[in-house]
Design a protein around this motif. Structure first.
Motif, mmCIF file in Angstrom:
data_model
loop_
_atom_site.group_PDB
_atom_site.id
_atom_site.type_symbol
_atom_site.label_atom_id
_atom_site.label_comp_id
_atom_site.label_asym_id
_atom_site.label_seq_id
_atom_site.Cartn_x
_atom_site.Cartn_y
_atom_site.Cartn_z
ATOM 1 N N SER A 144 8.157 13.112 -1.542
ATOM 2 C CA SER A 144 7.162 11.882 -1.395
ATOM 3 C C SER A 144 6.784 11.756 0.073
ATOM 4 C CB SER A 144 7.403 10.592 -2.242
ATOM 5 O OG SER A 144 6.574 9.465 -1.595
ATOM 6 N N ALA A 145 7.844 11.488 0.875
ATOM 7 C CA ALA A 145 7.591 11.714 2.414
ATOM 8 C C ALA A 145 6.918 12.761 3.040
ATOM 9 C CB ALA A 145 8.928 11.444 3.045
ATOM 10 N N SER A 146 7.150 13.737 2.205
ATOM 11 C CA SER A 146 6.367 15.222 2.882
ATOM 12 C C SER A 146 5.153 15.428 2.368
ATOM 13 C CB SER A 146 7.107 16.484 2.428
ATOM 14 O OG SER A 146 8.252 16.442 3.425
ATOM 15 N N LEU A 147 4.617 14.524 1.199
ATOM 16 C CA LEU A 147 3.392 14.775 0.571
ATOM 17 C C LEU A 147 2.514 13.754 1.486
ATOM 18 C CD1 LEU A 147 4.264 14.750 -3.218
ATOM 19 C CD2 LEU A 147 2.996 16.502 -1.713
ATOM 20 N N GLN A 148 2.984 12.635 1.814
ATOM 21 C CA GLN A 148 2.178 11.619 2.430
ATOM 22 C C GLN A 148 1.116 12.248 3.686
ATOM 23 O OE1 GLN A 148 2.139 8.663 0.995
ATOM 24 N NE2 GLN A 148 3.781 8.796 -0.300
ATOM 25 N N PRO A 149 1.810 13.002 4.665
ATOM 26 C CA PRO A 149 1.088 13.412 5.768
ATOM 27 C C PRO A 149 -0.408 14.277 5.304
ATOM 28 C CG PRO A 149 3.042 13.717 6.025
ATOM 29 C CD PRO A 149 3.216 13.296 4.609
ATOM 30 N N PHE A 150 -0.407 15.024 4.123
ATOM 31 C CA PHE A 150 -1.645 15.577 3.903
ATOM 32 C C PHE A 150 -2.128 15.137 2.667
ATOM 33 C CE2 PHE A 150 -0.420 19.302 1.092
ATOM 34 C CZ PHE A 150 1.020 19.039 0.706
ATOM 35 N N ALA A 151 -1.777 13.919 2.084
ATOM 36 C CA ALA A 151 -2.134 13.512 0.826
ATOM 37 C C ALA A 151 -3.569 13.592 0.595
ATOM 38 C CB ALA A 151 -1.676 12.179 0.627
ATOM 39 N N GLY A 152 -4.255 13.312 1.442
ATOM 40 C CA GLY A 152 -5.785 13.095 1.673
ATOM 41 C C GLY A 152 -6.568 14.248 1.893
ATOM 42 N N ILE A 207 -6.407 25.748 9.454
ATOM 43 C CA ILE A 207 -5.093 26.428 8.709
ATOM 44 C C ILE A 207 -4.519 25.356 7.729
ATOM 45 C CG2 ILE A 207 -2.452 26.413 9.378
ATOM 46 C CD1 ILE A 207 -3.251 27.710 11.994
ATOM 47 N N THR A 208 -4.196 25.931 6.921
ATOM 48 C CA THR A 208 -3.738 25.046 5.437
ATOM 49 C C THR A 208 -2.262 24.399 5.834
ATOM 50 O OG1 THR A 208 -4.881 26.350 4.060
ATOM 51 C CG2 THR A 208 -3.334 25.106 2.966
ATOM 52 N N TYR A 209 -2.284 23.167 5.738
ATOM 53 C CA TYR A 209 -0.879 22.462 5.616
ATOM 54 C C TYR A 209 -0.396 22.363 4.343
ATOM 55 C CZ TYR A 209 2.149 18.688 6.931
ATOM 56 O OH TYR A 209 3.148 17.687 7.075
ATOM 57 N N VAL A 210 0.960 22.738 4.395
ATOM 58 C CA VAL A 210 1.844 22.895 3.383
ATOM 59 C C VAL A 210 3.144 22.063 3.575
ATOM 60 C CG1 VAL A 210 3.110 24.188 1.293
ATOM 61 C CG2 VAL A 210 1.081 25.183 2.595
ATOM 62 N N ASN A 211 3.561 21.077 2.541
ATOM 63 C CA ASN A 211 4.867 20.719 2.741
ATOM 64 C C ASN A 211 6.092 21.666 2.561
ATOM 65 O OD1 ASN A 211 4.102 20.419 -0.078
ATOM 66 N ND2 ASN A 211 6.286 19.560 -0.150
ATOM 67 N N HIS A 212 7.084 21.416 3.275
ATOM 68 C CA HIS A 212 8.303 21.955 3.155
ATOM 69 C C HIS A 212 9.294 21.192 2.603
ATOM 70 C CE1 HIS A 212 12.498 23.356 4.246
ATOM 71 N NE2 HIS A 212 11.983 24.539 3.832
ATOM 72 N N THR A 213 9.747 21.344 1.284
ATOM 73 C CA THR A 213 10.795 20.341 0.674
ATOM 74 C C THR A 213 11.819 21.038 -0.007
ATOM 75 O OG1 THR A 213 8.929 18.396 0.842
ATOM 76 C CG2 THR A 213 11.051 18.495 -0.514
ATOM 77 N N GLU A 261 0.801 -1.090 -0.031
ATOM 78 C CA GLU A 261 -0.034 0.002 0.016
ATOM 79 C C GLU A 261 0.835 1.393 -0.019
ATOM 80 O OE1 GLU A 261 -3.331 0.117 0.094
ATOM 81 O OE2 GLU A 261 -4.276 -1.153 1.440
ATOM 82 N N PRO A 262 0.347 2.225 -0.561
ATOM 83 C CA PRO A 262 1.098 3.601 -0.422
ATOM 84 C C PRO A 262 0.986 4.056 0.900
ATOM 85 C CG PRO A 262 -0.970 3.776 -1.733
ATOM 86 C CD PRO A 262 -0.785 2.431 -1.502
ATOM 87 N N VAL A 263 2.001 4.646 1.456
ATOM 88 C CA VAL A 263 2.102 4.967 2.745
ATOM 89 C C VAL A 263 0.683 5.816 3.228
ATOM 90 C CG1 VAL A 263 3.184 6.600 4.525
ATOM 91 C CG2 VAL A 263 4.612 4.991 2.987
ATOM 92 N N TYR A 264 0.350 6.796 2.369
ATOM 93 C CA TYR A 264 -0.957 7.722 2.732
ATOM 94 C C TYR A 264 -1.997 6.876 2.874
ATOM 95 C CZ TYR A 264 -3.006 7.270 -1.853
ATOM 96 O OH TYR A 264 -3.779 6.673 -3.019
ATOM 97 N N LYS A 265 -2.255 5.602 2.423
ATOM 98 C CA LYS A 265 -3.387 4.555 2.795
ATOM 99 C C LYS A 265 -3.199 4.066 4.297
ATOM 100 C CE LYS A 265 -5.514 3.866 -1.634
ATOM 101 N NZ LYS A 265 -5.732 2.890 -2.618
ATOM 102 N N LEU A 266 -2.061 3.808 4.502
ATOM 103 C CA LEU A 266 -1.570 3.092 5.907
ATOM 104 C C LEU A 266 -1.982 4.444 6.950
ATOM 105 C CD1 LEU A 266 1.782 1.456 5.784
ATOM 106 C CD2 LEU A 266 -0.587 0.705 5.322
ATOM 107 N N LEU A 267 -1.808 5.527 6.499
ATOM 108 C CA LEU A 267 -2.164 6.711 7.348
ATOM 109 C C LEU A 267 -3.525 7.056 7.549
ATOM 110 C CD1 LEU A 267 0.611 9.457 6.135
ATOM 111 C CD2 LEU A 267 0.635 8.081 8.400
ATOM 112 N N ALA A 280 4.581 14.481 11.296
ATOM 113 C CA ALA A 280 3.940 15.436 10.243
ATOM 114 C C ALA A 280 2.469 15.349 10.076
ATOM 115 C CB ALA A 280 4.669 15.433 9.052
ATOM 116 N N LYS A 281 1.985 13.860 10.389
ATOM 117 C CA LYS A 281 0.538 13.654 10.017
ATOM 118 C C LYS A 281 -0.216 14.227 11.392
ATOM 119 C CE LYS A 281 -3.272 11.221 8.665
ATOM 120 N NZ LYS A 281 -4.111 11.424 9.835
ATOM 121 N N GLN A 282 0.388 14.237 12.503
ATOM 122 C CA GLN A 282 -0.322 14.709 13.746
ATOM 123 C C GLN A 282 -0.853 16.192 13.378
ATOM 124 O OE1 GLN A 282 2.444 13.763 16.928
ATOM 125 N NE2 GLN A 282 1.633 11.288 16.800
ATOM 126 N N VAL A 283 0.456 16.872 13.023
ATOM 127 C CA VAL A 283 0.361 18.415 12.563
ATOM 128 C C VAL A 283 -0.817 18.544 11.718
ATOM 129 C CG1 VAL A 283 1.459 20.312 12.012
ATOM 130 C CG2 VAL A 283 2.898 18.689 13.202
#
Lengths: 391, 391
Positions: free
Chosen positions: A311-319, A297-303, A118-124, A285-288
């Protein structure tokens, strides 16, 4: 399965320049468990993070990060949460810990995704990943002319959002800043989201930041990022109440959940920017991201590094459909490009997509990295406690 | 004069136990300038801090600490402020920085005091140093009986204030905690200040902390320290509003000014506890002491190591008469005792006094430390970038 090995690889360009470009070196983490291999990246000083992983224990709350990782079970999300909590508990007085944990945590999610296919975002817990609008993230030019050309190029490359930051901005005169801002807007023209990143240039001076608000409004800056040092809650809050106002973004310097929570609650931010490679990994990051949602508040990845980090930074707010901006570095050094075989590239509409392959969906290009390896050896009491492992 | 050399000495007991005793190892810093020598101590992981001092640059905001220190002018307070600001600016993305800077900053003040023949507190602007009431700071016993005996011994030694922390407290049952609290009060008897340190045992659980408030009130606990992880602002605030209430103390984990400022403003604290060896040294600790005064919060030093660290931690609030408590470790390992030739000992009234000699007023016992030196060598690209210097 259990965590069998954790290997840190310090990679670097032959020359590291004194500029705000975080892609000049990298600290890759390879974790092995149950015949699977996961990769992560710390957005951190490589040597210092390695030292924090292998250092001798100082006392019960200042243990090496290693103490709470190797041999631990890895069969479920709960096992990753357990590693995350245990590391932070056992190493709470070791300051570098969160940066070091970040790459490990990312690699653990990569492995777990591969295990469950599974992609990580699904596990999240996300059912689907929504497309993100990448903003071309780059440094200001040395001159307004250079900023103009960079802006024009980004637009011509199809980006619908562009961010400029660091470089001379905020460090010279107000006049110079206005020239850069004007050049940036003229380069991208109207209809493009334009974000400005002050790179904490004004430390805690609300006056200096206030002076830039009218020109920022004039160029329709979508946000002003990091006017102040991380956690300057009072200065952020005050600036957020200024008229005319510009939406504030910040948080990349947060290295744990409670700092991000303080920024969300007390800084008057509209955008919270989290680097999974610094804050303790995907877990934190997912908790945040969850907390940001509750607080509107809008979540944005910093990369600003590789596509593994992206990819790691996108997973926490992918959905999270409504949080659709993604920082997207466009000036990566060859090292950061060479880290991954595959890349996350904008589609014909200009959007990027979180990989749907298992784990992070990114293949590390081991062969091409060999030329970047920085050989490190750390000896304590005559015994080698770290030597760069074989890639 | 200019900063000519900065040497880090990693010292350790032969065996480091898995207990909350921070005196089992030490990172001493020796700075030389203009024929003078100053000493400081980082309350930090020694190897990790050394790595942060010598590591290669990653980018403009992730430079080694060394970059902003060696060769810098050192003729005035302003020169120290300049080093402090420059280090934090140039190494803002290097997480370990503040811990490493702490020992350097302390040594710089020691040198400057020697240069001007003044104790550090006078250079900080205080006209005189007021006596402080030391609280015997120690770990809870493994059993309530042991806690009782420790309490009794502290009282018999003449201490008018005693603190117990860590050990089993908060980690077992409420029943066990009550037994330890009762034993502590019975041991010191009435009329002695008794403080309790939960060592962040309840992470962020206000419920777990609330359960302990009635027994804490019953034993007349003067404060409850660190019920939660550092910067758990919301949990602290909520607990501070509980009835019956106990005054809250916290802040030892803060590693910079803005974190301490957030704790002062948002955590509902009555006492802010700062370790000069973590927060960036005497410079930053003094800024926190100033802010605490404005906010009517009592400043207390956090010290669990040598008397060099104790002198450094006393200077920032030496001149604040109303803030008269001082943490005073009474269970130091031989290493921490052997670091200094002279000690800060309570007078016949039970008070301690900030040294009146130039600088920190503490003489480091170089000879006796040789047996504690941990030999470290760090090689990068085949070149030795750190080797334990000669004491």
């Amino acid at each position: 399965m259990n965590i069998e090995s954790v290997d840190f690889f310090y990679l670097s360009m032959p020359e590291v320049l004194n500029i705000g470009d975080g892609s000049q070196d990298a600290l890759l983490v390879r974790v092995r468990a149950g015949g699977l291999e996961g990769w992560g990246e710390c957005e951190a000083s490589p040597l210092t993070s390695i030292a924090s992983y292998v250092c001798p224990m100082s006392h019960s709350a200042c243990k090496p990060v290693k103490y709470s990782v190797e041999g631990m079970p890895l069969n479920s999300k709960e096992d990753i949460y357990n590693v995350s909590n245990t590391v932070r508990h056992n190493s709470s007085d070791l300051l570098q810990t969160d940066h070091t944990l970040s790459g490990i945590d990312i690699a653990l999610w990569d492995i777990l995704g591969k295990k469950f296919n599974e992609p990580v975002y699904k596990l999240l817990g996300y059912k689907k990943a929504y497309p993100k609008l990448p903003y071309a993230s780059q440094l200001f030019g040395d001159t307004p002319e250079e900023t103009f050309l960079k802006a024009k190029t980004a637009k011509q490359s199809g980006f619908k959002a562009v961010k400029f930051g660091w470089g001379p901005f905020g460090k010279q005169t107000l006049h110079s800043d206005i020239a850069h801002l004007t050049a940036a807007r003229e380069g991208v023209e109207d209809g493009i989201y334009l974000m400005i990143d002050a790179g904490a240039a004004w430390s805690n001076s609300v006056t200096a930041a206030n002076d830039r608000l009218p020109p920022l409004c004039k160029i329709k800056a979508y946000w002003l990022e990091e006017p102040f040092a991380n956690m300057e809650l009072g200065s952020y809050k005050k600036l957020s109440e200024s008229v005319p106002g510009v939406a504030l973004a910040g948080g990349e310097g947060c290295h744990n959940f409670v700092q991000a929570a303080a920024m969300i609650k007390h800084a008057g931010l509209k955008f919270i920017q989290i680097d999974a490679g610094r804050i303790g990994g995907i877990t934190v990051a997912k908790q945040v991201a969850d907390l940001a949602q509750v607080n509107n508040i809008t979540y944005v990845n910093h990369t600003f590094t590789s596509h593994l980090a992206l990819s790691a930074s996108l997973q926490p707010f992918a959905g999270i459909e409504k949080d659709f901006f993604s920082e997207y570095p466009v000036e990566l050094k060859s090292l950061a490009k060479d880290i991954t075989q595959n890349k996350i590239v904008p589609d014909s509409d200009g959007y990027i997509h979180v990989p749907e392959q298992p784990g992070l969906g990114i293949t590390v290009d081991v062969q091409s990295l060999k030329k970047y390896v920085v050989d490190v050896e750390i000896k304590v009491r005559g015994k080698i406690i770290y030597h760069s492992p074989k890639l």
